[in-house]
Design a protein around this motif. Structure first.
Motif, PDB file in Angstrom:
ATOM      1  N   SER A 208       0.822  -1.214   0.000  1.00 25.08           N
ATOM      2  CA  SER A 208       0.000   0.000   0.000  1.00 25.08           C
ATOM      3  C   SER A 208       0.854   1.262   0.000  1.00 25.08           C
ATOM      4  O   SER A 208       0.443   2.291  -0.545  1.00 25.08           O
ATOM      5  CB  SER A 208      -0.973  -0.007   1.187  1.00 25.08           C
ATOM      6  OG  SER A 208      -0.291  -0.252   2.398  1.00 25.08           O
ATOM      7  N   ASP A 519      -2.521   0.572   8.186  1.00 24.85           N
ATOM      8  CA  ASP A 519      -2.356  -0.618   7.354  1.00 24.85           C
ATOM      9  C   ASP A 519      -1.382  -1.551   8.059  1.00 24.85           C
ATOM     10  O   ASP A 519      -0.286  -1.138   8.443  1.00 24.85           O
ATOM     11  CB  ASP A 519      -1.799  -0.246   5.983  1.00 24.85           C
ATOM     12  CG  ASP A 519      -2.779   0.576   5.156  1.00 24.85           C
ATOM     13  OD1 ASP A 519      -3.917   0.760   5.609  1.00 24.85           O
ATOM     14  OD2 ASP A 519      -2.404   1.009   4.059  1.00 24.85           O
ATOM     15  N   TYR A 522      -2.372  -6.091   5.585  1.00 22.87           N
ATOM     16  CA  TYR A 522      -2.929  -5.544   4.346  1.00 22.87           C
ATOM     17  C   TYR A 522      -3.723  -4.300   4.704  1.00 22.87           C
ATOM     18  O   TYR A 522      -3.905  -3.991   5.875  1.00 22.87           O
ATOM     19  CB  TYR A 522      -3.766  -6.581   3.587  1.00 22.87           C
ATOM     20  CG  TYR A 522      -4.796  -7.346   4.393  1.00 22.87           C
ATOM     21  CD1 TYR A 522      -6.091  -6.865   4.563  1.00 22.87           C
ATOM     22  CD2 TYR A 522      -4.483  -8.578   4.950  1.00 22.87           C
ATOM     23  CE1 TYR A 522      -7.038  -7.577   5.273  1.00 22.87           C
ATOM     24  CE2 TYR A 522      -5.431  -9.305   5.663  1.00 22.87           C
ATOM     25  CZ  TYR A 522      -6.709  -8.803   5.814  1.00 22.87           C
ATOM     26  OH  TYR A 522      -7.654  -9.517   6.523  1.00 22.87           O
ATOM     27  N   PRO A 523      -4.184  -3.526   3.721  1.00 20.50           N
ATOM     28  CA  PRO A 523      -4.755  -2.211   4.009  1.00 20.50           C
ATOM     29  C   PRO A 523      -5.938  -2.257   4.972  1.00 20.50           C
ATOM     30  O   PRO A 523      -6.726  -3.197   4.996  1.00 20.50           O
ATOM     31  CB  PRO A 523      -5.187  -1.710   2.624  1.00 20.50           C
ATOM     32  CG  PRO A 523      -4.237  -2.364   1.685  1.00 20.50           C
ATOM     33  CD  PRO A 523      -4.002  -3.735   2.268  1.00 20.50           C
ATOM     34  N   SER A 524      -6.050  -1.193   5.754  1.00 15.17           N
ATOM     35  CA  SER A 524      -7.150  -1.008   6.693  1.00 15.17           C
ATOM     36  C   SER A 524      -8.490  -1.098   5.978  1.00 15.17           C
ATOM     37  O   SER A 524      -8.697  -0.488   4.921  1.00 15.17           O
ATOM     38  CB  SER A 524      -7.011   0.364   7.359  1.00 15.17           C
ATOM     39  OG  SER A 524      -8.245   0.840   7.844  1.00 15.17           O
ATOM     40  N   ARG A 566      -0.497   4.835   7.620  1.00 12.49           N
ATOM     41  CA  ARG A 566      -1.853   4.636   7.098  1.00 12.49           C
ATOM     42  C   ARG A 566      -1.903   5.079   5.627  1.00 12.49           C
ATOM     43  O   ARG A 566      -2.658   5.968   5.246  1.00 12.49           O
ATOM     44  CB  ARG A 566      -2.866   5.391   7.978  1.00 12.49           C
ATOM     45  CG  ARG A 566      -2.356   6.741   8.457  1.00 12.49           C
ATOM     46  CD  ARG A 566      -3.207   7.375   9.544  1.00 12.49           C
ATOM     47  NE  ARG A 566      -3.234   6.660  10.795  1.00 12.49           N
ATOM     48  CZ  ARG A 566      -2.265   6.674  11.725  1.00 12.49           C
ATOM     49  NH1 ARG A 566      -1.146   7.346  11.512  1.00 12.49           N
ATOM     50  NH2 ARG A 566      -2.393   6.014  12.843  1.00 12.49           N
ATOM     51  N   THR A 568      -3.072   3.832   2.833  1.00 14.76           N
ATOM     52  CA  THR A 568      -4.316   3.712   2.063  1.00 14.76           C
ATOM     53  C   THR A 568      -5.261   4.853   2.395  1.00 14.76           C
ATOM     54  O   THR A 568      -5.875   5.450   1.508  1.00 14.76           O
ATOM     55  CB  THR A 568      -4.982   2.356   2.325  1.00 14.76           C
ATOM     56  OG1 THR A 568      -4.052   1.302   2.016  1.00 14.76           O
ATOM     57  CG2 THR A 568      -6.222   2.185   1.455  1.00 14.76           C
TER      58      THR A 568
END
Length: 658
Positions: A208, A519, A522-524, A566, A568
């Motif tokens: 990400s 993240d 894998y992304p939030s 973060r 994403t």
């Protein structure tokens, strides 16, 4: 004799079904037994491809004496963190609060039958080791403490639970164009210049962060950032973390060089990285990046798919040894090269990083010394020989669990790749149809199920977020309106079930855990949902802007200070400030230009069918160019990025000001 886990779907739980431990799955039966017999709970959380989970099972859960202690003094519960991310998140937060550091797997929690935790650990050795008490001694100590001083344990546990409750007060700040500068600065700060990537060993691929960097490179000319991205992409693909023989990426590298991986292969890593390399191929016009994306997708299609659905993971271990399937003896490789007619077999072995001493516990992980060697015909022939050697080996265990969110990630990557190669587009369509058939009932999504069994576990926020994201990418690649309709239906259901005044819950069930904006593996999910709503806003209805803006406001304080944690959500915030670009026109005129989307020079770009005589270039609130040729649209986009948006960088945007 088998325990109760024999009746579970999860391959991870079934791996423990023959343990002498009297395991229970998470549920009322276990907690009622604990209350009835006045015993504490021992909760163990892991997943099927987790190396240290296997180690603790072999050392402790298969040990009759340790199992006897567990059975006498505790009620033991096993949880697959991939099946129940809500339970895992709750108790990972408990661990962090109790220990002041990040947790991991296996996660070991001791708690009351009322779910009040009082002790937490990760891997616990069977005997005193690493400065830790042995598992048997720990069990006896906790059992005695629980019998004699239970109230003290409960009091401390309640303090932990109170601490991790979400706070009502929101600390907000202005999100403005300075976010882009902060993002660029922090990416450059955490970049590791020797071997690429972000941070030291163990090294994770941070897909990400790379995706965010690619978006930034389409917004501004930054040679240093371009060098960082190219260096990282090429270093990760030299061999080790990236499997030169079968294709696909392992979970992470244990060293800073990307050489020695943790050999498990996760569906989510391969989906996210295949998409990153495919997009990088378009941004940089680089065929080698595209080849890595193809090899990664082809690995997933060949090894990790059945009935158009994707399994969760393949294990790091085979035949009881970590990496046994992946590594080679030097003499074995040289002899095979000679038999295959490679004229200088020792030289081919050396070019693949192989030596008699080995580069991993006396054996060899194939690795290139330079990214450009990917095109060496002799080395490619040698890699085919190594693949033939592997075909005779036992492949690692594959977790045949189907997870909605991870399948949606793969489908999204296939839709992106499908804009360049039609076979991936057709596979994306088939896989989406198969996922709909297995894992939905109207707007109700299920989270996971074995490939040949009916789903039982209800969907979480991540399932809805990634599903909507895949549908929107499907629309981008096909202009099929049905994908938009379905995305909007699921978006509305996700808002109804999980949205709460700018916060998003992981689930709407037992724990109702608030989703983090950072993240991790894998992304939030809340960040992916924010991105998805941005797409629905741009293509369907601006009313969704109120959910987007409030979500960004709630997370604005940390976002403006540490966007690198973060990425994403940072991309979503920058996108919200910048706006999406939409070219509207008749379907028959737009469809030929679908393959050009990723190379248009703007990261958030759509084609939208409309009754227009030419091509109209719009934002989400107004249109500002009407051209007869798509080439003129490309020039208008370039102007928009380089001139008008460049001027906006000089002035704070006041859209989010709460």
């Amino acid at each position: 004799m088998s325990n109760r886990l024999i009746h579970e779907q999860s391959p991870y739980l079934r791996q423990h079904a023959e343990n002498p431990v009297d395991w229970y799955p998470w549920g009322d039966e276990a907690f009622e037994k604990a209350r009835r017999e006045d015993k504490p709970i021992f909760l163990s959380i892991g997943y099927s491809a987790c190396h240290w989970c296997h180690v603790m099972e072999r050392e402790s859960f298969e040990n009759p004496e340790l199992a006897k202690l567990l059975n006498e003094h505790f009620v033991s519960i096993k949880v697959d963190r991939e099946e129940r991310p809500d339970i895992d998140k709750h108790f990972q937060e408990v661990f962090v609060t109790m220990n002041g550091r990040a947790g991991g797997w296996p996660l070991s929690i001791f708690m009351t039958p009322e779910k009040i935790p009082f002790y937490s650990a990760t891997y616990i050795p069977p005997e005193p080791r690493y400065g830790m008490m042995g598992f048997g001694e720990l069990l006896e100590t906790i059992a005695a403490k629980y019998a004699k001083d239970r109230e003290t344990l409960i009091e401390k546990g309640r303090e932990v639970l109170e601490f991790i409750k979400p706070k009502d007060k929101i600390q907000a700040t202005r999100i403005d164009a300075q976010l882009e500068s902060i993002v660029l600065k922090q990416i450059k700060q955490v970049y590791e210049p020797n071997f690429g990537g972000f941070g030291g060993a163990p090294k994770f691929p941070h897909a990400s962060t790379l995706r965010l960097a690619l978006a930034m490179l389409q917004l501004r000319d930054d040679k240093e950032l371009e060098r960082i991205v190219r260096h990282t992409l090429e270093s990760m693909a030299l061999g080790g973390l990236y499997d030169l023989v079968d294709g696909g990426f392992c979970r992470y590298s244990t060293d800073e060089k990307w050489l020695v991986p943790h050999f498990e292969k996760m569906t989510y890593d391969n989906a996210l990285l295949a998409e990153v390399y495919a997009k990088a191929a378009a941004v940089f016009e680089n065929e080698d990046y595209w080849q890595i994306a193809r090899e990664t997708l082809d690995f997933m299609l060949e090894r990790m798919m059945e009935g158009n659905l994707f399994f969760s993971a393949s294990d790091a271990d085979s035949e009881g040894e970590e990496g046994e399937y992946f590594v080679y003896d030097y003499a074995e490789a040289v002899e095979a090269f000679a038999r295959a007619g490679i004229t200088e077999p020792e030289l081919a072995a050396r070019k693949l990083g192989m030596s008699p001493e080995g580069n991993f516990e006396g054996k060899n992980i194939p690795r290139l010394s330079a990214f450009q060697e990917r095109n060496d015909p002799q080395l490619n022939k040698a890699l085919k020989v190594l693949k033939e050697l592997r075909a005779k080996r036992c492949y690692p265990f594959i977790d045949r669990k189907i997870q909605s969110s991870w399948n949606a990630m793969m489908i999204r990557a296939l839709f992106v790749a499908g804009r360049r190669e039609p076979r991936y587009l057709e596979q994306a369509k088939r896989s989406l149809e198969a996922l709909e058939g297995k894992m939905t009932a109207g707007v109700w999504i299920f989270h996971s199920a074995l490939i040949d069994m009916e789903p039982k576990i209800e969907g979480f926020l991540e399932d809805y977020a990634w599903w909507i994201s895949a549908l929107l990418e499907g629309y981008r690649s096909t202009l099929d309106e049905r994908y938009l309709i379905r995305a909007t239906e699921l978006g509305n259901e996700a808002i109804r079930r999980f949205y709460d005044r700018g916060r998003w819950r992981i689930d709407d069930g037992e724990f109702r855990e608030v989703c983090e904006d950072t993240d991790t593996g894998y992304p939030s999910a809340l960040a992916v949902m924010t991105e998805a709503l941005l797409g629905i806003r741009a293509l369907i209805d601006p009313v969704y802007d109120k959910f987007i803006a409030r979500t960004l406001e709630v997370h604005s304080y940390q976002l403006m200070r540490q966007p690198i944690a973060r990425p994403t959500l940072a991309e979503a915030a920058i996108r919200h400030l910048r706006d999406d670009l939409i070219v509207k026109g008749a379907l028959e005129r737009l469809r030929p230009h679908i393959p050009e989307i990723d190379g248009i020079g703007y990261p958030w770009f759509w084609l939208r069918t409309a009754f227009e005589s030419g091509y109209m270039l719009c934002g989400t609130r107004n249109c500002f160019a009407n051209e007869e040729s798509f080439e003129m649209i490309r020039k208008a986009v370039s102007y928009w990025v380089n001139e008008e948006l460049g001027m906006r960088n000089e002035e704070p945007n006041n859209r989010i000001t709460e």
